[in-house]
Structures are given as C-alpha cells and as structure tokens.
Design a protein around this motif. Structure first.
Motif, mmCIF file in Angstrom:
data_model
loop_
_atom_site.group_PDB
_atom_site.id
_atom_site.type_symbol
_atom_site.label_atom_id
_atom_site.label_comp_id
_atom_site.label_asym_id
_atom_site.label_seq_id
_atom_site.Cartn_x
_atom_site.Cartn_y
_atom_site.Cartn_z
ATOM 1 N N CYS A 98 0.041 8.247 6.368
ATOM 2 C CA CYS A 98 1.457 8.132 7.261
ATOM 3 C C CYS A 98 1.781 9.184 8.028
ATOM 4 O O CYS A 98 2.949 8.644 8.348
ATOM 5 C CB CYS A 98 1.833 7.205 5.984
ATOM 6 N N GLU B 20 -3.429 2.588 4.631
ATOM 7 C CA GLU B 20 -1.725 2.574 5.030
ATOM 8 C C GLU B 20 -1.194 1.838 4.845
ATOM 9 O O GLU B 20 -1.177 1.008 6.235
ATOM 10 C CB GLU B 20 -0.777 3.999 4.727
ATOM 11 N N CYS C 229 5.245 4.328 1.478
ATOM 12 C CA CYS C 229 3.998 3.242 1.988
ATOM 13 C C CYS C 229 3.190 3.382 0.255
ATOM 14 O O CYS C 229 3.652 3.744 -0.276
ATOM 15 C CB CYS C 229 3.295 4.133 2.924
HETATM 16 ZN ZN ZN Z 1 1.686 7.650 2.903
#
Ligand code: ZN
Ligand code: 5GP
Length: 400
Positions: free
Chosen positions: A215, A261, A364
C-alpha cells in the motif's frame, strides 16, 4: 557445526504477553546467534550460538539482552486483546506440518533461508485464494494497480520506516558505474558459502530498497496532491520483503512473500466503514472455505526503541486486527491477513489532501498469500479429497 548455549537471567521478568516479542528480537542481537528462546516463565533466556563465546562476547550478549528486555518490558501494559471473530473450533481434517511432505514431493524447494520456490499445488491454491481476494476487491469496485518491487529509500525515510522497522529492511544495490569496478567483478567475483567475495566499495550507494508492503506505493502515488473525488479504493498484489534473521522458518515466515491488498483512502468514516465491511465480507468467505481462524486486535513488530509506545498506541486505538488461522500441528495460530487503519498518518506525512484541505485517512486489508495457502494445507492436508467442497470444486470444476 557444533552449537554452544548460554543462559542469561533478565533483570526484569518478561510477562507472558511479551515473551514472543522478546524472543523474536533476540535474533537481531548478534550475528553468532542461531536461535534464541525465552523460558515460558519469562525469567531465563537461552541463546544458541555458532561458536564458543569468549568473555567479551558473553558480556556483550548479556548487556544486549538486558537492553532489549528493559526497553520492551519496563512500563509495559498488557494490551487488551479484542477478539472480533472466533471460529477456531471449525472442524479440520489434518494435524501434521505440511512442509516436510511439500518438500519431499517437490511441491516447494528452498532456495535460501526464507526464500522458497512453489510448485503447482501451492500455485493453484494461491490462485484460488487470489480469486477470492479479487472478489473482495471487486465488491468495492477497487481500481487495479501494479507496483514495483523496488521502492526508493527516500520514500521509506519520509514515512519513518527507518526508526520503526530498521531490523527488517532489505536493500538493493548494483555495481558502481565504473569500468574498472565492473571488469574487476566480471573477472574475479565468486560466491562462496557466506556470499559474494566482492568488496563493499564496489557497490553503489544505496538508494533503493525492496518493498516491505504494497500500500505504500499507492500513498506515494497520491502524495502532495488533493485526492480526486475525495476517495480511492485500490487493489494490488506484490512481492514484499521483511528480513527476519534466524526467525525465518518454513513458509510461515519468509524473507520474500506476496501480499494482496485492498486499500482505502479518504475521509475517516469512509476508511473505517470500508475496513469493517471488508471484514464482514471476508467472514462469509472464510466460512465457505471452512478455515479455522480468529480475528483479534494486534500490533506491528516495531523495533526495540519504538515498540512500547507504538504498540500501545496501535492497540489503544484498535488500528490493527489480524486474521489468525489455526495451525493444528503446533497448536498455535498464524497471521494470514490484517485489517489496518493508519488514521491520517500517511495523509499528513505525504501531504495527501481531501477536497476540504484536511489530510486523508488510509487503511488497508492485506493478505499473505503463502501463509494462507500454508495454513489451509496445515488444516486440510495435501490431498484435495480431504478439502472443503467449496475449494475442491472451485479448483476442479469437472468434479461437481
Ligand atoms: Zn497495507
Ligand atoms: P502486515 O502488514 O499485517 O504485517 O502483513 C500482512 C500480511 O502479510 C500478514 O498477515 C501475513 O499474512 C503476511 N506476512 C507478513 N510478514 C510475513 C512473513 O514474514 N512471511 C510470510 N509468509 N507472510 C508474511
């Protein structure tokens, strides 16, 4: 190779909730440590070394152990673990460690500590789980991204990664762009048991690292801008790297692993609500798959100096929940995924703004692909006949 053991009595007794945390940090104290153990009562530490320690090494190990224990234990509070889902008693059909059989059948082969190649069984199983995770991403109309495996060191510096997780960083370099250096390498470099013979001066200054998470790349892509439309949902899969020294074991802890993710960026409520919706949707998926697991509050493995404050902060604000799958063969659990909320940390650090000018919040949902496949095999074995019908049929549609 012969092992040598030394026992150290910590100045502070390690409470049960910190025994695992202290143990995992022992691997980073000295290069001669092969294994570190903490007695369950928290009153003794055993170090297994690859050489007989002289008095200087003994005293250095003793003082490092005391440093770690004091930093982690002094003033620490037992975090209140919040269990959101408990499906640990779902019936499973297998009780052995799947790794020896996977190795024997050539379904995995070990390239180095924490680095494994995977054959058809795990690849297909991972594709199956990927399909389920992509289903989750689609349910949010997540936008697909592809991110590099490398990440600039200056990015990681900008989000405080150096002080939070210095121990697990992996660095990328190349030969200096100097003909003499390259010629010297081409004619003389060899690789022995302990690595390349090449002197460190032949390598360029380190500007790049191997990505520890997926992320971060999205947050950097959004940095120093106003978020278009005020919110983003994205998804990506990528290679991630976390060096874990002698803690690297089996498929449970890899230096190089893969993460899928689903990432939320926007206002606080948007991120919090989507994290919760994702959890509810995955609850149904795990039920279909038949996985025995729990979801509970957790903290990241911050390094010694940052651990106490950061871990307490994460648990106080319930920033992280882990999906912990049961490993019947060792009567324990393994984190196969996590639901994370970073508040406006990345929004502030990277100057990601909402249309009203305030910093964006981020969160996330992250799944470890090798781990979920490993935990599944640990619960249901290598023979698809013993697998829950939903998985068996999805992987072999002709059967249904
Ligand atoms: Zn993450
Ligand atoms: P997190 O960001 O929560 O630390 O990591 C997300 C997921 O990546 C974890 O729940 C886990 O499934 C996977 N993961 C993290 N570290 C490792 C590791 O060292 N080895 C493996 N195989 N998976 C990992």
């Amino acid at each position: 190779m012969t092992d040598f053991q030394i026992e150290i009595v910590p100045e502070l007794t390690i409470p049960p909730f910190l025994v695992g945390e202290v143990k995992s940090k022992l691997a980073y104290l000295d290069e001669h440590i092969r294994q570190g153990e903490v007695a369950p009562a928290g009153d003794r530490i055993l170090l297994v070394l690859d050489l007989e320690p002289d008095p200087a090494l003994r005293s250095s190990l003793e003082s490092k152990v005391q440093r770690v224990v004091t930093a982690l234990v002094k003033g620490a509070f037992k975090p209140k673990v919040q269990v959101l889902e408990d499906c640990l008693d779902r019936p499973v059909t297998y009780g052995r460690d799947p790794l020896p059989e996977l190795l024997e059948r050539g379904e995995v082969s070990q390239e180095a500590n924490g680095v494994f190649a995977m054959g058809p069984l795990l690849s297909r199983l991972i594709n199956y789980f990927e399909g389920r995770f992509l289903g989750l991403a689609d349910s949010f109309a997540a936008r697909p991204y592809r991110f590099p495996t490398l990440i600039p060191a200056r990015y990681m510096d900008r989000v405080n990664y150096f002080s939070a997780f210095p121990h697990s960083l992996s660095f990328a370099t190349h030969l200096r762009t100097d003909l003499d250096v390259i010629d010297e390498f081409a004619s003389h470099a060899t690789c022995g048991e302990h690595g390349l013979s090449t002197p460190m001066e032949s390598f360029s200054q380190i500007e790049m690292m191997l990505s520890p998470a997926v992320c971060y790349h999205l947050y950097f892509a959004l940095a120093d801008k106003t978020l278009p439309g005020g919110q983003v949902v994205a998804t990506a899969v990528g290679n991630c790297f976390r060096f874990e020294s002698s803690n690297l074991a089996s498929l449970e802890r890899l230096w190089n692993f893969t993460m899928r993710e689903v990432i939320f960026v926007g206002a606080k409520d948007f991120v919090m609500q989507n994290r919760e919706t994702a959890r509810q949707r995955m609850k149904d998926t795990f039920q279909e798959i038949g996985l025995a697991y729990k979801v509970e509050s957790a903290n990241d493995p911050f390094f010694i100096g940052e651990f106490r404050k950061q871990a307490a902060f994460q648990s106080a604000f319930q920033l992280k929940y882990e999906i912990r799958a049961r490993l019947p063969f060792k009567d324990s659990t393994l984190a196969v995924g996590s639901y994370n909320y970073h508040q406006d940390f990345f929004g502030r650090r990277l100057n990601i703004s909402l249309p009203d000018g305030s910093p964006a919040h981020t969160g996330c949902v992250a799944f470890g692909l090798e781990r979920i496949a490993f935990a599944f095999l640990a619960q249901f074995g290598l023979d698809p006949q013993g697998w829950p019908a939903a998985v068996r049929q999805a992987m072999n549609p002709e059967e249904s």
